[in-house]
Design an enzyme around this catalytic site. Sequence first.
Site, PDB file in Angstrom:
ATOM      1  N   THR A   1      -5.601   8.088  -4.418  1.00 30.12           N
ATOM      2  CA  THR A   1      -5.647   8.254  -2.841  1.00 30.12           C
ATOM      3  C   THR A   1      -4.342   9.282  -2.583  1.00 30.12           C
ATOM      4  O   THR A   1      -4.912   9.999  -1.511  1.00 30.12           O
ATOM      5  CB  THR A   1      -5.447   6.990  -2.475  1.00 30.12           C
ATOM      6  OG1 THR A   1      -6.274   5.930  -2.879  1.00 30.12           O
ATOM      7  CG2 THR A   1      -5.223   6.865  -0.942  1.00 30.12           C
TER       8      THR A   1
ATOM      9  N   GLU B   1       0.964  -1.276   0.061  1.00 27.99           N
ATOM     10  CA  GLU B   1       0.041  -0.085  -0.101  1.00 27.99           C
ATOM     11  C   GLU B   1       1.039   1.477  -0.038  1.00 27.99           C
ATOM     12  O   GLU B   1       0.754   2.307  -0.714  1.00 27.99           O
ATOM     13  CB  GLU B   1      -0.783  -0.201   1.361  1.00 27.99           C
ATOM     14  CG  GLU B   1      -2.290   0.873   1.445  1.00 27.99           C
ATOM     15  CD  GLU B   1      -3.284   0.189   0.250  1.00 27.99           C
ATOM     16  OE1 GLU B   1      -2.884   0.074  -1.006  1.00 27.99           O
ATOM     17  OE2 GLU B   1      -4.443   0.066   0.506  1.00 27.99           O
TER      18      GLU B   1
HETATM   19  N1  HSE Z   1      -7.964   5.514   4.618  1.00 29.69           N
HETATM   20  C1  HSE Z   1      -7.585   5.724   3.040  1.00 29.69           C
HETATM   21  C2  HSE Z   1      -8.098   7.235   2.732  1.00 29.69           C
HETATM   22  C3  HSE Z   1      -8.204   4.660   2.215  1.00 29.69           C
HETATM   23  O1  HSE Z   1      -9.218   7.606   2.906  1.00 29.69           O
HETATM   24  O2  HSE Z   1      -7.172   7.908   2.221  1.00 29.69           O
HETATM   25  C4  HSE Z   1      -7.773   4.927   0.913  1.00 29.69           C
HETATM   26  O3  HSE Z   1      -8.461   3.660   0.088  1.00 29.69           O
END
Ligand code: HSE
Length: 310
Positions: free
Chosen positions: A184, A131
């Site tokens: 993201t 990730e």
């Molecule tokens: N918690 C992360 C975000 C998840 O919201 O940036 C990304 O899939």
Amino acid sequence: MPNSIRVFAPATVANVSCGFDVLGFAVNEPGDEVLLKKNDRGKIRIVEIEGDNGQLPRDIEANTCSVVIQHYLKKMELDFGVDIWLKKNMPLGSGLGSSAASAVAAIYAINILADYPKPVDALLPFAMEGEKAACGTGHADNVAPALFGGFVLIRSYNPLDIVRLKSPDNLFTAIVHPHLEVKTKDAREILKKEIRFSDSVTQSGNLGGLVAGLLLKDYDLIGRSLQDHIVEPIRAILIPGYDNVKAAAMDNGALGAGISGSGPSIFALAEGPDRAKKAGDAMKKQFEKIGVDCDLFISPINQEGPRVLD
Ligand code: HSE
């Protein structure tokens, strides 16, 4: 000991409104597939990636799957080589935990190729490295549910403390995925570094309420708790028609709705498959009204996590 293995790992909904970076759940579809074959060259090689429109890195230092496998082989002091085939069944930047599904499929598969030296629980930190390679942070709210199935709470990152949560059997999700891309990394950069004290109080109440609602099988409490006063107001601007899509879900039987991960997908939770479908269809219609094509997925909460295909 097998010489090759093919594994599927599921898509996930991270954050679940009030649990930014600390709560997520897995769904039955879509998901990614990874095929690994041992090679006798002693090297990791990406043979083929299907379904990414050429967007994913083929460099083994940068690709989520190879990064995860590299970390694992190094840590386990194993010196065999691996050929990797990756089949992406969901787009990048969808908010469906695309990189997490690939990372989890890869770590689950390599552990089997190595004859299961690690229990599944111990695979999470490796998946988090994948990730990190994909979006710069090793958040666990996609990889943990993809690896364990079900709802997973990340009680703490340091030290890592994972709590797997039971949820009502008849809880279903509808996810609409508009054909837009939100990275993201970008969706994290726009967030505020500080939040108001009162927002933190509200968010804590909702997160506690959601966890309690899941464990008590209290659908109303789940619904009341699906609120996000911190992240949603900022990220919603990245999703055209967000307010109308969410309202359509709420008007059509959803317990609650919100941004799936960092978006642009939007999820709703509902009691039973029929209500989930009704809410999902209404959300899809709203996107189509403004000319945005989308996919709709209806699923119970996936309790299985990754599975071996052959
Ligand atoms: N918690 C992360 C975000 C998840 O919201 O940036 C990304 O899939």
